[in-house]
Design a protein around this motif. Structure first.
Motif, PDB file in Angstrom:
ATOM      1  N   LEU A  33       6.982  -3.257  17.237  1.00  0.00           N
ATOM      2  CA  LEU A  33       7.011  -3.887  18.553  1.00  0.00           C
ATOM      3  C   LEU A  33       5.612  -4.203  19.043  1.00  0.00           C
ATOM      4  O   LEU A  33       4.692  -3.398  18.897  1.00  0.00           O
ATOM      5  N   GLY A  34       5.443  -5.379  19.619  1.00  0.00           N
ATOM      6  CA  GLY A  34       4.149  -5.729  20.182  1.00  0.00           C
ATOM      7  C   GLY A  34       4.127  -7.169  20.645  1.00  0.00           C
ATOM      8  O   GLY A  34       4.944  -7.981  20.193  1.00  0.00           O
ATOM      9  N   PRO A  35       3.205  -7.509  21.545  1.00  0.00           N
ATOM     10  CA  PRO A  35       3.115  -8.883  22.020  1.00  0.00           C
ATOM     11  C   PRO A  35       2.618  -9.806  20.918  1.00  0.00           C
ATOM     12  O   PRO A  35       2.115  -9.360  19.883  1.00  0.00           O
ATOM     13  N   ARG A 180      18.236   2.149   2.915  1.00  0.00           N
ATOM     14  CA  ARG A 180      17.141   1.209   2.670  1.00  0.00           C
ATOM     15  C   ARG A 180      16.056   1.379   3.743  1.00  0.00           C
ATOM     16  O   ARG A 180      16.313   1.847   4.849  1.00  0.00           O
ATOM     17  N   VAL A 181      14.851   0.985   3.375  1.00  0.00           N
ATOM     18  CA  VAL A 181      13.735   0.944   4.324  1.00  0.00           C
ATOM     19  C   VAL A 181      13.741  -0.447   4.947  1.00  0.00           C
ATOM     20  O   VAL A 181      13.491  -1.443   4.260  1.00  0.00           O
ATOM     21  N   VAL A 182      14.035  -0.530   6.238  1.00  0.00           N
ATOM     22  CA  VAL A 182      14.123  -1.817   6.937  1.00  0.00           C
ATOM     23  C   VAL A 182      13.103  -1.813   8.069  1.00  0.00           C
ATOM     24  O   VAL A 182      13.139  -0.946   8.946  1.00  0.00           O
ATOM     25  N   LEU A 183      12.183  -2.760   8.033  1.00  0.00           N
ATOM     26  CA  LEU A 183      11.181  -2.909   9.094  1.00  0.00           C
ATOM     27  C   LEU A 183      11.250  -4.327   9.630  1.00  0.00           C
ATOM     28  O   LEU A 183      11.157  -5.288   8.871  1.00  0.00           O
ATOM     29  N   PHE A 184      11.446  -4.458  10.941  1.00  0.00           N
ATOM     30  CA  PHE A 184      11.457  -5.790  11.541  1.00  0.00           C
ATOM     31  C   PHE A 184      10.517  -5.814  12.737  1.00  0.00           C
ATOM     32  O   PHE A 184      10.370  -4.822  13.444  1.00  0.00           O
ATOM     33  N   SER A 185       9.873  -6.956  12.922  1.00  0.00           N
ATOM     34  CA  SER A 185       8.948  -7.103  14.046  1.00  0.00           C
ATOM     35  C   SER A 185       9.629  -7.840  15.184  1.00  0.00           C
ATOM     36  O   SER A 185      10.548  -8.642  14.972  1.00  0.00           O
ATOM     37  N   SER A 186       9.164  -7.561  16.386  1.00  0.00           N
ATOM     38  CA  SER A 186       9.695  -8.233  17.573  1.00  0.00           C
ATOM     39  C   SER A 186       8.719  -8.043  18.723  1.00  0.00           C
ATOM     40  O   SER A 186       7.977  -7.065  18.770  1.00  0.00           O
ATOM     41  N   HIS A 187       8.729  -8.998  19.649  1.00  0.00           N
ATOM     42  CA  HIS A 187       7.964  -8.820  20.878  1.00  0.00           C
ATOM     43  C   HIS A 187       8.903  -8.566  22.059  1.00  0.00           C
ATOM     44  O   HIS A 187       8.472  -8.533  23.206  1.00  0.00           O
ATOM     45  N   VAL A 295       2.431  -3.648  29.807  1.00  0.00           N
ATOM     46  CA  VAL A 295       3.052  -2.424  29.317  1.00  0.00           C
ATOM     47  C   VAL A 295       2.304  -1.903  28.101  1.00  0.00           C
ATOM     48  O   VAL A 295       1.960  -0.723  28.013  1.00  0.00           O
ATOM     49  N   PHE A 296       2.035  -2.776  27.136  1.00  0.00           N
ATOM     50  CA  PHE A 296       1.389  -2.347  25.915  1.00  0.00           C
ATOM     51  C   PHE A 296      -0.058  -1.940  26.153  1.00  0.00           C
ATOM     52  O   PHE A 296      -0.570  -1.039  25.504  1.00  0.00           O
ATOM     53  N   SER A 297      -0.724  -2.612  27.079  1.00  0.00           N
ATOM     54  CA  SER A 297      -2.101  -2.233  27.396  1.00  0.00           C
ATOM     55  C   SER A 297      -2.143  -0.809  27.940  1.00  0.00           C
ATOM     56  O   SER A 297      -3.055  -0.039  27.651  1.00  0.00           O
TER      57      SER A 297
END
Length: 303
Positions: A33-35, A180-187, A295-297
């Motif tokens: 997760l991240g901008p 399984r190892v599942v990695l997904f990105s999202s903002h 939020v992330f900052s």
């Protein structure tokens, strides 16, 4: 299977894209997760062996990701940028992926992958006629055709309608449950909340927070919040709020009050009662700092 990222950094000239990131990924679904611009895509590409780390090491089940073609026997990748040939049908595109993997029965493998992503009749149409969501699904089918034990997805929910999003979420859940190892990105926070049990938060190339979703949500909720408030008598409300223990500060501006709350829940619960007790009329109550970047900052500062 697992992915190990140890003290990884990468830079382009004077620009640091990923800064000293360490994480360990095992079976199940993990959300990155991240901008936008946080370094998520760069990190995924390094995990997939597309880019070398400038510093540190990335391994997939103990094997280096960089310059190791054998990794692709067990790894599938769906990039954010589309790389599909519009003149092919969906079935032809997935079949080509099966043949590149030199599978024993490529036609059967392609059919199985297409069924897995629920791409029915459109599989025999040219990809150039597909919607964004259909292109996402056919690319996912191509990534799954060799039944990888590690799956990396960059913004997989982009362009999907609500029904397709639910199908994608269900599919990721099932693959995680299979080990399984599942990695997904999202903002988008809500996407990660609905799909993943573990969350890795990236900001400005750094790993800002890591843990289960409840831990990350608690960090976000407990941070100071800023609200824009407008009532029939802002000065009167300011006098009452300034002494409250769950308020850090109040500023009176022409458009209303800017209130910094130390406790999000306490402030939002107490405000309606205060307004009624003081005989005021509430015209506006709006969070003023709810962007992902803010939020992330905060998480960067709290990490």
């Amino acid at each position: 299977m697992s992915i190990e990222v140890v003290n990884v950094s990468t830079w382009y000239g004077d620009v640091v894209a990923v800064n000293d990131v360490t994480m360990s990924l095992g079976a199940g679904v993990t959300g990155l997760l991240g901008p936008n611009g946080a370094g998520k895509t760069t990190l995924l590409h390094m995990m997939a062996g597309f880019l070398p780390p400038s510093k540190g090491e990335i391994t997939v089940s103990g094997q280096p990701a960089w310059r190791n073609p054998d990794v692709y026997r067990h790894l599938g990748l769906v990039t954010e940028k589309e790389a599909v040939h519009g003149f092919l049908t969906g079935a032809e595109f997935v079949l080509a992926s099966a043949k590149l993997h030199r599978l024993a029965d490529p036609k059967r493998a392609a059919e199985k992958a297409l069924n897995l992503v629920e791409l029915g009749d459109p599989r025999n149409r040219r990809i150039s006629t597909y919607s964004k969501g259909m292109r996402q699904r056919v690319r996912l089918a191509a990534a799954l055709v060799h039944e990888p034990s590690v799956l990396l997805l960059d913004e997989p929910f982009n362009g999907l309608d609500p029904r397709q999003r639910m199908q994608m979420m269900d599919l990721l859940h099932r693959m995680g449950d299979e080990g399984r190892v599942v990695l997904f990105s999202s903002h988008i926070l809500e996407e990660v909340e609905q799909v993943s049990g573990t969350v890795q938060v990236m900001v400005s190339g750094r790993l800002a927070a890591s843990g289960d979703f409840r831990t990350i949500r608690r960090l976000m909720t407990n941070r100071p919040h800023v609200f824009s408030v407008n009532t029939s008598d802002d000065r009167r409300l300011a006098q009452v709020l300034i002494g409250a223990p769950w308020v850090r500060g109040v500023e009176v501006e022409p458009a209303g009050l800017v209130v910094q709350a130390a406790d999000y829940g306490a402030f939002t619960r107490a405000l309606p009662g205060i307004v009624r007790r003081e005989g005021l009329r509430l015209h506006r109550l709006r969070p003023a700092d709810e962007s992902l970047e803010s939020v992330f900052s905060y998480l960067v500062g709290a990490s």
